[in-house]
Design a protein around this motif. Structure first.
Motif, PDB file in Angstrom:
ATOM      1  N   PRO A 105       0.796  -1.231   0.000  1.00 23.90           N
ATOM      2  CA  PRO A 105       0.000   0.000   0.000  1.00 23.90           C
ATOM      3  C   PRO A 105       0.833   1.288   0.000  1.00 23.90           C
ATOM      4  O   PRO A 105       0.489   2.237  -0.715  1.00 23.90           O
ATOM      5  N   GLN A 106       1.955   1.308   0.759  1.00 22.13           N
ATOM      6  CA  GLN A 106       2.776   2.530   0.795  1.00 22.13           C
ATOM      7  C   GLN A 106       3.414   2.824  -0.568  1.00 22.13           C
ATOM      8  O   GLN A 106       3.637   3.979  -0.911  1.00 22.13           O
ATOM      9  N   ARG A 108       2.018   2.068  -3.467  1.00 26.41           N
ATOM     10  CA  ARG A 108       0.945   2.588  -4.317  1.00 26.41           C
ATOM     11  C   ARG A 108       0.651   4.056  -3.979  1.00 26.41           C
ATOM     12  O   ARG A 108       0.476   4.881  -4.874  1.00 26.41           O
ATOM     13  N   GLU A 109       0.622   4.345  -2.674  1.00 27.06           N
ATOM     14  CA  GLU A 109       0.335   5.719  -2.249  1.00 27.06           C
ATOM     15  C   GLU A 109       1.374   6.684  -2.828  1.00 27.06           C
ATOM     16  O   GLU A 109       1.037   7.722  -3.397  1.00 27.06           O
ATOM     17  N   ASP A 135      -5.015   0.766 -12.609  1.00 25.89           N
ATOM     18  CA  ASP A 135      -5.958   1.441 -11.705  1.00 25.89           C
ATOM     19  C   ASP A 135      -6.135   2.914 -12.094  1.00 25.89           C
ATOM     20  O   ASP A 135      -6.455   3.740 -11.245  1.00 25.89           O
ATOM     21  N   ARG A 191      -5.113  -8.548  -5.249  1.00 25.18           N
ATOM     22  CA  ARG A 191      -4.509  -7.802  -4.132  1.00 25.18           C
ATOM     23  C   ARG A 191      -5.562  -6.911  -3.461  1.00 25.18           C
ATOM     24  O   ARG A 191      -6.571  -6.539  -4.085  1.00 25.18           O
ATOM     25  N   THR A 193      -5.209  -3.725  -2.176  1.00 26.19           N
ATOM     26  CA  THR A 193      -5.200  -2.298  -2.517  1.00 26.19           C
ATOM     27  C   THR A 193      -5.278  -2.102  -4.027  1.00 26.19           C
ATOM     28  O   THR A 193      -4.431  -2.595  -4.753  1.00 26.19           O
ATOM     29  N   SER A 194      -6.275  -1.372  -4.489  1.00 27.00           N
ATOM     30  CA  SER A 194      -6.501  -1.087  -5.919  1.00 27.00           C
ATOM     31  C   SER A 194      -6.220  -2.262  -6.842  1.00 27.00           C
ATOM     32  O   SER A 194      -5.322  -2.201  -7.659  1.00 27.00           O
TER      33      SER A 194
END
Ligand code: C5P
Length: 227
Positions: A105-106, A108-109, A135, A191, A193-194
């Motif tokens: 997640p970090q 992707r952010e 995404d 997954r 996250t997105s």
């Protein structure tokens, strides 16, 4: 010329990169390959000798990586600490490690924020951009007026990926390519996250039976209608 963002999503081997670059060229727009960003961070992880499954180490390396992406569709450069890594990020090691890295997640952010900055800069400069990824329509630019979700039969996608690898001088077989794109799609779509999935308002285009020119014609028409 294109005004605004065309969001082009879908699994690997659907022809996304080829048509995204050509469409951007045709429409005098910029181009952003978000997959290249996840790939360059993955290369930084591998070069540091870190485990791609170690989310904490991966997040720290992603923050520290100094990379740049060009947005000219005729020559989209990818650099890591100044070095041209455009070929290396398409190799088997990165293919294998990119899905776990991009599930953090970090990461992707961080990358989504970078993507939005680049998109804003290109829009300010040339007015339009074609952005490809997994995404873009769902997360990066959900307000984009044109979202396209490309699909193709797994066997067709594997054959395309294998032909690309061979053309780039890399060892490849269709059986290996089929296993590799299948594994990556499974990881990308499951997954937390997105995950890879079409936006509700995306136009679906199956490219299995279409030539590059036919896909381009379809996309140019869509861009003309909605632009
Ligand atoms: O598009 P490409 O095959 O180069 O993308 C490589 C990988 O990067 C994908 O398999 C996926 O894991 C990740 N990716 C992503 N989100 C994006 C673009 C790529 O998670 N927007």
């Amino acid at each position: 010329a294109l005004r605004g963002v065309v969001a082009l999503d879908g699994p690997s081997g659907t022809g996304k990169t080829t048509v995204a670059r050509k469409l951007a060229g045709l429409l005098s727009a910029g181009y952003l390959d978000t997959g290249a960003m996840y790939r360059v961070v993955t290369l930084a992880v591998l070069r540091a000798g870190a485990d791609p499954q170690d989310a904490e180490a991966v997040a720290a390396l992603a923050r520290a990586a100094e990379f740049t992406l060009g947005t000219d569709p005729s020559a989209p450069s990818v650099r890591l600490a100044g070095e041209d890594v455009a070929a290396e990020i398409r190799g088997a090691e990165v293919n294998h490690a990119v899905s776990p890295v991009s599930a953090v997640p970090q990461v992707r952010e961080l990358l989504v924020a970078r993507q939005r900055e680049i998109i804003a800069a290109v829009l300010a400069e040339v007015g339009g951009i074609v952005v490809e990824g997994r995404d873009i329509g769902t997360v990066v630019v959900p307000g984009s007026p044109l979202k396209v979700y490309l699909t193709a039969d797994p066997a067709v996608r594997a054959a395309r990926r294998s032909a690309q690898d061979t053309a780039a001088g890399r060892q490849s077989s269709e059986a290996e390519a089929l296993a590799s794109v299948g594994r990556r799609d499974r990881l990308d779509s499951t997954r937390a996250t997105s995950p890879l999935k079409p936006a509700d308002d995306a136009v679906h285009l199956d490219t299995s039976e279409l030539s590059v020119d036919q896909v381009l014609t379809a996309l140019s028409e869509l861009a003309g209608q909605r632009g």
